[in-house]
Design an enzyme around this catalytic site. Structure first.
Site, PDB file in Angstrom:
ATOM      1  CD  GLN A 345      -2.975  -1.129   2.254  1.00  0.00           C
ATOM      2  OE1 GLN A 345      -2.536  -0.995   3.382  1.00  0.00           O
ATOM      3  NE2 GLN A 345      -4.252  -1.399   2.015  1.00  0.00           N
ATOM      4  CB  THR A 512       2.112  -3.432   8.838  1.00  0.00           C
ATOM      5  OG1 THR A 512       0.763  -3.305   9.291  1.00  0.00           O
ATOM      6  CG2 THR A 512       3.013  -2.571   9.678  1.00  0.00           C
ATOM      7  CG  HIS A 513      -1.911  -3.082   5.888  1.00  0.00           C
ATOM      8  ND1 HIS A 513      -2.405  -1.807   5.996  1.00  0.00           N
ATOM      9  CD2 HIS A 513      -1.906  -3.585   7.150  1.00  0.00           C
ATOM     10  CE1 HIS A 513      -2.700  -1.538   7.253  1.00  0.00           C
ATOM     11  NE2 HIS A 513      -2.399  -2.604   7.975  1.00  0.00           N
ATOM     12  CG  ASN A 514       3.157  -7.709   3.211  1.00  0.00           C
ATOM     13  OD1 ASN A 514       2.348  -8.016   4.081  1.00  0.00           O
ATOM     14  ND2 ASN A 514       4.442  -7.923   3.356  1.00  0.00           N
TER      15      ASN A 514
END
Length: 586
Positions: A345, A512-514
């Site tokens: 993101q 922290t969003h993969n």
């Protein structure tokens, strides 16, 4: 020497949110379920006691809740012409280790995706034409719709006691909620958190500009709550130590505080910690179990009728590739699916500095804030803008931690007396406005096995190749301009704009969003798993987590990750167990 263990009905790899959800759901069917967790057992009331949970050095800077990169890491590069190197510092995502996984140290911002997010390709092609999607952009529809997931979103929100205000109840727009959200079948189980000064200043300015601010949906408790499993949660004390920290006050919904207390009472559930799964065993037609190593270095073969991968997304991809399941993605030909459509993101921010306004940043919570959603997804007309996608704009007052939090205006010296004076003057007089945007999937962003470096177990490291593309950067610039307009309306002395940085740097903290790498879809040629998170290759193998996302929408993912898990569990309980085999015929 490998020790073969007694067979289990189900073995789950990883015990975070999705591992706990699947264990809770499948033990209801009487199945003998074993969860394998590589990390340690941690007790909420003692390991995370309020007397030590706010230790910033221990948890934020010594990474006590995160995986040890000295034992397991990945290699990274921005482009294929670079040599990927092993990472010894990770800030842009924080894989957890231990019971509860990354859900232990999350902020608790719990979103539902927009209905159009699940038809990213078909929706954008229909509204803007095929030329709106560049040739190398590999977005696709999910194979599941918002309406199908709605009951499962509702279940998860009730398990967690999510605090919020509905914006769309059964198609009727509600005052004070998010008017852009998909129709909800019920109100949030608890009311919004009590707002503090900073989000109220943001909301007032946004409202003056014609937007519709609403309280962010929060897994930090606004009041005492007992969930449908009979587990009790306590009101949040607004200590501000949520993200990167555990909560010893039982005020943040995690797998350990909402599901595990009920699950632990069931005789047909067992949890084995210190168990690092090395590979999935299979015969080419069925998964037959897993191989794992314990902390003493002993290797075990755990047979099982069903295998569920519920580890962090990069670890799920790693296990698939190392176990030889599915066709690895090849960016040169575009063939293969395992490792394809990795995405992240993109974030930016604007700080507003005041002379006299005191905001007390140390009074906060991970999901305490006000948000506008006018520029997320396809909530606005993208005609002529040159990009698709969007993100939300928010003011979260998550913390004012003394080591990490020291906002200063532009022109401040980097060290010395001038810097100290600026920190002193700004700490209690700064409000940050953030943007949180989507990233589309592209042909050249992917995960595969590194040809050079190996982990402590002798396996090739996971290799990540990723950078933000012009679509993502243009989108971020656009919504940052909107955030800047709101910031200027907030009445401060001056502002400081922090644009998204390119090329992408994996080391600093961002979001922290993969996502991606084991994406879901309608066909085995275009996806790793079907609409029920079931492997196309091995029908008794299911993969949980954000790896299923074909691209990364502009919201925090946990709500959708959990909804997908409940959707999968329902299909297993009502269809698969009666007739084991593919749940979707290809």
């Amino acid at each position: 020497m490998t020790t073969k263990l007694p067979r289990k009905d189900v073995v789950i790899v990883g015990f975070g949110w999705t591992g706990a959800i699947m264990a809770e759901q499948l033990t209801l069917e009487g199945l003998d379920v074993l969860a394998l967790e590589r990390g340690l057992w941690r007790n909420t009331s003692t390991d995370y006691a309020v007397t030590n949970a706010q230790d910033e050095v221990r948890y934020r800077y010594r990474d006590e809740l995160f995986e040890s990169l000295s034992r397991e890491t990945l290699t990274f590069r921005n482009t294929q012409d670079q040599t990927a190197l092993p990472m010894r510092m990770l800030g842009s995502f924080l894989p957890g280790t231990g019971v509860g996984g990354s859900g232990v140290h999350w902020n608790g911002q719990t979103w539902r995706f927009l209905p159009s997010d699940f038809q990213a390709r078909s929706h954008n092609e229909e509204r803007y034409g095929g030329d709106a999607i560049p040739e190398d952009m590999t977005i696709q529809d999910w194979g599941v719709t918002y309406d199908e997931l709605e009951p499962h979103y509702d279940t998860f929100e009730k398990i967690c006691g999510i605090a919020g205000k509905a914006g769309n109840l059964n198609g009727r727009i509600q005052e004070g909620g998010n008017p852009f959200e998909g129709p909800r079948s019920s109100e949030y189980p608890t009311p919004p958190m009590q707002m503090v000064k900073a989000p109220m200043v943001f909301a007032d300015a946004a409202r003056e500009l014609g937007y519709a601010p609403f309280p962010g949906p929060s897994a930090n408790m606004s009041q005492a709550y007992t969930n449908p499993l009979g587990v009790q949660l306590a009101p949040c004390t607004y200590c501000g130590f949520c993200e990167k920290f555990a909560c010893g006050n039982y005020s943040k919904a995690t797998a350990s505080t909402t599901i595990l207390p009920a699950l632990a009472r069931r005789d047909n559930f067992s949890l084995r910690t210190g168990a690092m799964v090395l590979r999935v065993l299979h015969d080419g037609k069925q998964a037959t179990g897993v191989e794992y190593v314990n902390e003493e270095g002993q290797v075990f073969h755990q047979p099982a009728d069903m295998v569920i991968l519920a580890a962090y997304i990069t670890h799920n991809v790693h296990l698939m590739l190392h176990s030889g399941i599915g066709q690895p993605y090849d960016p040169a030909t575009g063939q293969g699916v395992v490792g394809k459509n990795y995405a992240y993101q993109i974030v930016s921010g604007v700080s507003v500095f005041y002379d006299d306004l005191a905001v007390n940043p140390f009074i906060g919570a991970g999901a305490l804030g006000q948000v506008i959603d006018e520029f997320n997804g396809d909530n606005f007309d993208h005609s002529g803008l040159g990009f698709i996608g969007g993100g939300y704009i928010a003011q979260w007052q998550t913390n004012g931690r003394p080591i990490e939090s020291h906002p200063v205006p532009d022109g401040t010296p980097k060290f010395g007396l001038g810097w100290k004076q600026a920190v002193r003057d700004s700490y209690n007089h700064t409000i940050k406005v953030g943007t949180h945007g989507a990233v589309m999937s592209y042909r050249s962003n992917y995960l595969d096995l590194d040809p050079t470096y190996k982990d402590v177990y002798g396996r090739p490291l996971m290799r990540m190749t990723f950078d933000c593309k012009p679509n993502d950067i243009a989108m971020s610039r656009y919504i940052t301009e909107r955030a800047t307009e709101i910031a200027r309306a907030m009445g401060g002395r001056e502002i400081k704009v922090s644009q998204a940085k390119v090329p992408y740097d994996i080391a600093p903290y961002q979001t922290t969003h993969n996502t991606g790498g084991t994406m879901m879809g309608a066909t085995p040629q275009g996806s790793v798993i079907n609409r029920y998170l079931q492997s196309w290759d091995l029908p008794n193998l299911f993969l949980m987590g954000a790896g299923a996302f074909p691209q990364n929408p502009g919201y925090n993912p946990t709500g959708t990750v959990a909804a997908l898990a409940y959707h999968s569990a329902k299909a297993i309980r009502e269809q698969y167990l009666r007739n084991p085999g593919p749940l979707v015929q290809a």
